[in-house]
Design an enzyme around this catalytic site. Structure first.
Site, PDB file in Angstrom:
ATOM      1  N   HIS A   1       0.800  -1.067  -0.058  1.00 11.81           N
ATOM      2  CA  HIS A   1      -0.060  -0.079  -0.007  1.00 11.81           C
ATOM      3  C   HIS A   1       0.881   1.251  -0.013  1.00 11.81           C
ATOM      4  O   HIS A   1       1.865   1.328   0.943  1.00 11.81           O
ATOM      5  CB  HIS A   1      -0.874  -0.014   1.438  1.00 11.81           C
ATOM      6  CG  HIS A   1      -1.885  -1.207   1.080  1.00 11.81           C
ATOM      7  ND1 HIS A   1      -2.318  -1.857   2.100  1.00 11.81           N
ATOM      8  CD2 HIS A   1      -3.015  -1.283   0.178  1.00 11.81           C
ATOM      9  CE1 HIS A   1      -3.303  -2.722   1.681  1.00 11.81           C
ATOM     10  NE2 HIS A   1      -3.432  -2.483   0.355  1.00 11.81           N
ATOM     11  N   ALA A   2       0.638   2.218  -0.913  1.00 13.70           N
ATOM     12  CA  ALA A   2       1.520   3.313  -1.236  1.00 13.70           C
ATOM     13  C   ALA A   2       1.822   3.996   0.053  1.00 13.70           C
ATOM     14  O   ALA A   2       3.087   4.441   0.204  1.00 13.70           O
ATOM     15  CB  ALA A   2       0.764   3.977  -2.327  1.00 13.70           C
ATOM     16  N   ARG A   3       0.922   4.401   0.885  1.00 11.59           N
ATOM     17  CA  ARG A   3       1.084   5.449   1.963  1.00 11.59           C
ATOM     18  C   ARG A   3       1.896   4.658   3.162  1.00 11.59           C
ATOM     19  O   ARG A   3       2.297   5.293   3.997  1.00 11.59           O
ATOM     20  CB  ARG A   3      -0.191   5.947   2.390  1.00 11.59           C
ATOM     21  CG  ARG A   3      -1.227   4.749   2.838  1.00 11.59           C
ATOM     22  CD  ARG A   3      -2.545   5.369   3.135  1.00 11.59           C
ATOM     23  NE  ARG A   3      -3.494   4.407   3.814  1.00 11.59           N
ATOM     24  CZ  ARG A   3      -4.787   4.613   3.502  1.00 11.59           C
ATOM     25  NH1 ARG A   3      -5.392   5.639   3.171  1.00 11.59           N
ATOM     26  NH2 ARG A   3      -5.686   3.720   3.859  1.00 11.59           N
ATOM     27  N   GLU A   4       2.091   3.224   2.984  1.00 10.55           N
ATOM     28  CA  GLU A   4       2.638   2.616   4.393  1.00 10.55           C
ATOM     29  C   GLU A   4       4.249   3.044   4.052  1.00 10.55           C
ATOM     30  O   GLU A   4       4.899   1.884   3.996  1.00 10.55           O
ATOM     31  CB  GLU A   4       2.046   1.208   4.354  1.00 10.55           C
ATOM     32  CG  GLU A   4       0.818   1.578   4.612  1.00 10.55           C
ATOM     33  CD  GLU A   4      -0.322   0.066   4.722  1.00 10.55           C
ATOM     34  OE1 GLU A   4      -1.363   0.000   4.273  1.00 10.55           O
ATOM     35  OE2 GLU A   4       0.430  -1.065   4.318  1.00 10.55           O
TER      36      GLU A   4
ATOM     37  N   ARG B   1      -3.504   4.624  -1.378  1.00 12.11           N
ATOM     38  CA  ARG B   1      -3.302   3.362  -0.964  1.00 12.11           C
ATOM     39  C   ARG B   1      -3.084   2.275  -2.209  1.00 12.11           C
ATOM     40  O   ARG B   1      -2.466   1.594  -2.068  1.00 12.11           O
ATOM     41  CB  ARG B   1      -4.551   3.066  -0.038  1.00 12.11           C
ATOM     42  CG  ARG B   1      -4.869   1.570   0.152  1.00 12.11           C
ATOM     43  CD  ARG B   1      -6.199   1.225   0.891  1.00 12.11           C
ATOM     44  NE  ARG B   1      -6.277  -0.109   1.000  1.00 12.11           N
ATOM     45  CZ  ARG B   1      -6.170  -0.974   2.267  1.00 12.11           C
ATOM     46  NH1 ARG B   1      -5.451  -0.616   3.152  1.00 12.11           N
ATOM     47  NH2 ARG B   1      -6.543  -2.218   2.324  1.00 12.11           N
TER      48      ARG B   1
ATOM     49  N   ASN C   1      -4.324  -5.677  -2.038  1.00 10.20           N
ATOM     50  CA  ASN C   1      -4.341  -6.500  -1.153  1.00 10.20           C
ATOM     51  C   ASN C   1      -5.800  -6.972  -0.927  1.00 10.20           C
ATOM     52  O   ASN C   1      -6.317  -7.627   0.197  1.00 10.20           O
ATOM     53  CB  ASN C   1      -3.894  -6.316   0.358  1.00 10.20           C
ATOM     54  CG  ASN C   1      -3.406  -7.160   1.330  1.00 10.20           C
ATOM     55  OD1 ASN C   1      -3.043  -8.124   0.818  1.00 10.20           O
ATOM     56  ND2 ASN C   1      -3.486  -6.988   2.628  1.00 10.20           N
ATOM     57  N   ARG C   2      -6.751  -6.760  -1.900  1.00  8.38           N
ATOM     58  CA  ARG C   2      -7.942  -7.587  -2.253  1.00  8.38           C
ATOM     59  C   ARG C   2      -7.856  -8.283  -3.566  1.00  8.38           C
ATOM     60  O   ARG C   2      -9.030  -8.728  -4.068  1.00  8.38           O
ATOM     61  CB  ARG C   2      -9.054  -6.538  -2.128  1.00  8.38           C
ATOM     62  CG  ARG C   2      -9.266  -5.709  -0.855  1.00  8.38           C
ATOM     63  CD  ARG C   2      -9.738  -6.569   0.485  1.00  8.38           C
ATOM     64  NE  ARG C   2      -9.639  -5.719   1.512  1.00  8.38           N
ATOM     65  CZ  ARG C   2      -8.553  -5.361   2.263  1.00  8.38           C
ATOM     66  NH1 ARG C   2      -7.441  -5.547   2.002  1.00  8.38           N
ATOM     67  NH2 ARG C   2      -8.908  -4.559   3.489  1.00  8.38           N
TER      68      ARG C   2
ATOM     69  N   HIS D   1       2.784  -4.436   5.952  1.00  5.81           N
ATOM     70  CA  HIS D   1       2.112  -3.265   6.158  1.00  5.81           C
ATOM     71  C   HIS D   1       2.015  -2.441   7.329  1.00  5.81           C
ATOM     72  O   HIS D   1       2.800  -2.676   8.260  1.00  5.81           O
ATOM     73  CB  HIS D   1       0.622  -3.808   6.152  1.00  5.81           C
ATOM     74  CG  HIS D   1       0.339  -4.491   4.498  1.00  5.81           C
ATOM     75  ND1 HIS D   1      -0.526  -4.054   3.739  1.00  5.81           N
ATOM     76  CD2 HIS D   1       0.632  -5.734   4.150  1.00  5.81           C
ATOM     77  CE1 HIS D   1      -0.650  -4.719   2.717  1.00  5.81           C
ATOM     78  NE2 HIS D   1      -0.230  -5.819   2.855  1.00  5.81           N
TER      79      HIS D   1
ATOM     80  N   TYR E   1      -0.693   0.759   9.444  1.00  3.41           N
ATOM     81  CA  TYR E   1      -0.170   0.748  10.854  1.00  3.41           C
ATOM     82  C   TYR E   1      -1.329  -0.172  11.820  1.00  3.41           C
ATOM     83  O   TYR E   1      -2.207  -0.495  11.200  1.00  3.41           O
ATOM     84  CB  TYR E   1      -0.217   2.184  11.363  1.00  3.41           C
ATOM     85  CG  TYR E   1      -1.447   2.929  11.297  1.00  3.41           C
ATOM     86  CD1 TYR E   1      -1.690   3.707  10.428  1.00  3.41           C
ATOM     87  CD2 TYR E   1      -2.328   2.867  12.617  1.00  3.41           C
ATOM     88  CE1 TYR E   1      -2.985   4.165  10.384  1.00  3.41           C
ATOM     89  CE2 TYR E   1      -3.533   3.356  12.572  1.00  3.41           C
ATOM     90  CZ  TYR E   1      -3.881   4.057  11.449  1.00  3.41           C
ATOM     91  OH  TYR E   1      -4.963   4.910  11.434  1.00  3.41           O
TER      92      TYR E   1
ATOM     93  N   TYR F   1     -10.089  -7.459  10.740  1.00  2.17           N
ATOM     94  CA  TYR F   1     -11.192  -7.294  10.047  1.00  2.17           C
ATOM     95  C   TYR F   1     -11.499  -8.473   9.186  1.00  2.17           C
ATOM     96  O   TYR F   1     -10.419  -9.061   8.519  1.00  2.17           O
ATOM     97  CB  TYR F   1     -11.832  -5.947   9.629  1.00  2.17           C
ATOM     98  CG  TYR F   1     -10.628  -5.247   8.934  1.00  2.17           C
ATOM     99  CD1 TYR F   1     -10.265  -3.986   9.424  1.00  2.17           C
ATOM    100  CD2 TYR F   1      -9.884  -5.813   7.795  1.00  2.17           C
ATOM    101  CE1 TYR F   1      -9.331  -2.949   8.759  1.00  2.17           C
ATOM    102  CE2 TYR F   1      -8.806  -4.900   7.294  1.00  2.17           C
ATOM    103  CZ  TYR F   1      -8.599  -3.842   7.634  1.00  2.17           C
ATOM    104  OH  TYR F   1      -7.208  -2.878   7.248  1.00  2.17           O
TER     105      TYR F   1
ATOM    106  N   GLU G   1       1.438  -5.468  10.614  1.00  2.00           N
ATOM    107  CA  GLU G   1       0.874  -4.252  10.715  1.00  2.00           C
ATOM    108  C   GLU G   1       1.910  -3.669  11.714  1.00  2.00           C
ATOM    109  O   GLU G   1       1.907  -3.744  12.996  1.00  2.00           O
ATOM    110  CB  GLU G   1      -0.510  -4.063  11.281  1.00  2.00           C
ATOM    111  CG  GLU G   1      -1.561  -4.525  10.344  1.00  2.00           C
ATOM    112  CD  GLU G   1      -2.034  -3.174   9.519  1.00  2.00           C
ATOM    113  OE1 GLU G   1      -1.284  -2.420   8.955  1.00  2.00           O
ATOM    114  OE2 GLU G   1      -3.161  -3.175   8.983  1.00  2.00           O
TER     115      GLU G   1
HETATM  116  N1  LIG Z   1      -5.133 -10.256   3.964  1.00  2.00           N
HETATM  117  C1  LIG Z   1      -5.477  -9.558   4.960  1.00  2.00           C
HETATM  118  C2  LIG Z   1      -4.707  -9.143   6.186  1.00  2.00           C
HETATM  119  C3  LIG Z   1      -5.228  -8.202   7.111  1.00  2.00           C
HETATM  120  C4  LIG Z   1      -5.498  -6.947   6.810  1.00  2.00           C
HETATM  121  C5  LIG Z   1      -4.456  -6.227   6.455  1.00  2.00           C
HETATM  122  C6  LIG Z   1      -4.585  -4.628   5.966  1.00  2.00           C
HETATM  123  C7  LIG Z   1      -3.498  -4.229   5.681  1.00  2.00           C
HETATM  124 SE1  LIG Z   1      -3.434  -2.296   5.521  1.00  2.00          SE
HETATM  125  C8  LIG Z   1      -5.417  -4.491   4.774  1.00  2.00           C
HETATM  126  O1  LIG Z   1      -4.981  -5.004   3.561  1.00  2.00           O
HETATM  127  O2  LIG Z   1      -6.550  -4.122   4.956  1.00  2.00           O
HETATM  128 ZN   LIG Z   2      -1.615  -2.060   3.943  1.00  2.00          ZN
HETATM  129 ZN   LIG Z   3      -2.751  -1.257   7.546  1.00  2.00          ZN
END
Ligand SMILES: NCCCCC[C@@H](C[SeH])C(=O)O
Ligand SMILES: [Zn+2]
Ligand SMILES: [Zn+2]
Length: 306
Positions: free
Chosen positions: A66-69, A124, A141-142, A194, A196, A246, A268
């Site tokens: 993610h870009a901002r991280e 992001r 990451n989706r 990742h 935070y 989540y 994180e």
């Molecule tokens: N594969 C999902 C792991 C848990 C969420 C990780 C966070 C990192 Se910013 C996300 O992708 O929302």
């Molecule tokens: Zn992330």
């Molecule tokens: Zn995160």
């Protein structure tokens, strides 16, 4: 181009010059390969860290999803530095690199990272165009084939968690997945860094169902977190992603796990919201040092159990 520093955030050009240099200066420990190009045509450079040898097992670690991280590419750079600086002197590092290779993808989302430097610090996603939409980018990451776009993801291109048009629709996701598939016989662990929240997460995020290796992964996470906390007292929580942070689908960690890589973790890093993604440069060194302890703990477990 700016001068590289491990104690500052470096822009992409500086990072790419750094990765070329550290490979050139440590030819017996580091090599650099290109695993693909981004949507905007930038190279995706992977560093292979470890003493050259045949049939070695490997750990794959990526940063900058993610870009901002920004703290995460900083950590990947720190890891490579620690590896080359301490090989031969620190027993754990030497043992690690003699017996394992560590693939380090310092910045996965290169286009997004550049955009966060030049245009929008809070960006992001990737920077790919979305058909029939003015909104740009997919959440990498989706974007993996793990419960893809079922829970905790959006099919709206304007959303921060847009899952893309299909699994691995993003060139960056596909390049990463292709490399892991091509090396599935040797890659025993997948770490994706990742920020935070200060958490160490493991599968699953796309369901509340427990992973078949839940007990072992939970114990490894527990040990890694206590190693991390031992340095500066930084508090982490740990557990399956679904219940600990989540529900979210299409994650690279869940995909790696379902592809057969048992030791799959999402970090994180700092902090818990005071600065969030805009972590001050004054916290880079401490964050990297404490995270090294957790990564070494996991690598050690892989070395002794994979
Ligand atoms: N594969 C999902 C792991 C848990 C969420 C990780 C966070 C990192 Se910013 C996300 O992708 O929302
Ligand atoms: Zn992330
Ligand atoms: Zn995160």
């Amino acid at each position: 181009r700016a001068v590289h520093s491990y104690e500052k955030y470096n822009d992409l050009d500086t990072i790419n010059a750094w990765s070329a240099n550290i490979a050139a200066q440590n030819p017996t420990l580091v090599s650099r390969l290109e695993i693909g190009t981004s949507y905007e045509g930038r190279p995706l450079y992977l560093l292979k860290v470890g003493k050259s040898g045949t049939n070695k097992n490997a750990v794959f670690m990526d940063c900058g999803f993610h870009a901002r991280e920004w703290i995460t590419p900083a950590f990947c750079q720190w890891f490579v530095k620690e590896a080359v600086d301490n090989y031969g002197s620190d027993d754990q590092i030497t043992d690690l690199l003699d017996n394992l290779d560590v693939y380090v993808l310092t910045v996965m989302n290169v286009d997004g990272y550049v955009y966060s430097w030049n245009s929008n610090r809070m960006w992001r996603k990737t920077r790919s165009a979305n058909k029939n939409s003015a909104c740009v980018g997919t959440d990498p990451n989706r974007n993996f084939n793990a419960g893809w776009c079922t829970v905790g993801a959006s099919s709206n291109p304007c959303d921060e968690t847009y899952c893309g048009t299909a699994p691995e629709s993003e060139k960056e996701s596909k390049a990463l997945a292709d490399f892991i598939r091509a090396n599935i016989g040797s890659i025993k662990a997948y770490l994706t860094i990742h920020s935070y929240s200060q958490m160490l997460l493991f599968p699953y995020s796309y369901t509340y169902a427990l992973a078949k290796d839940h007990t072992e992964l939970n114990n490894v996470a527990k040990g890694a977190v206590s190693a991390l906390t031992s340095l500066y007292g930084t508090k982490y929580t740990y557990g399956p992603g679904g219940t600990t942070i989540y529900l979210s689908s299409g994650g690279s960690d869940d995909w790696a796990y379902d592809t057969g890589i048992k030791y799959s973790f999402t970090f994180e890093l700092r902090d818990t919201g005071k600065y969030g993604f805009i972590l001050p440069e004054s916290e880079i060194v401490e964050t990297c040092e404490e995270t090294m302890l957790a990564v070494k703990y996991i690598a050690d477990h892989v070395l002794n159990n994979a």
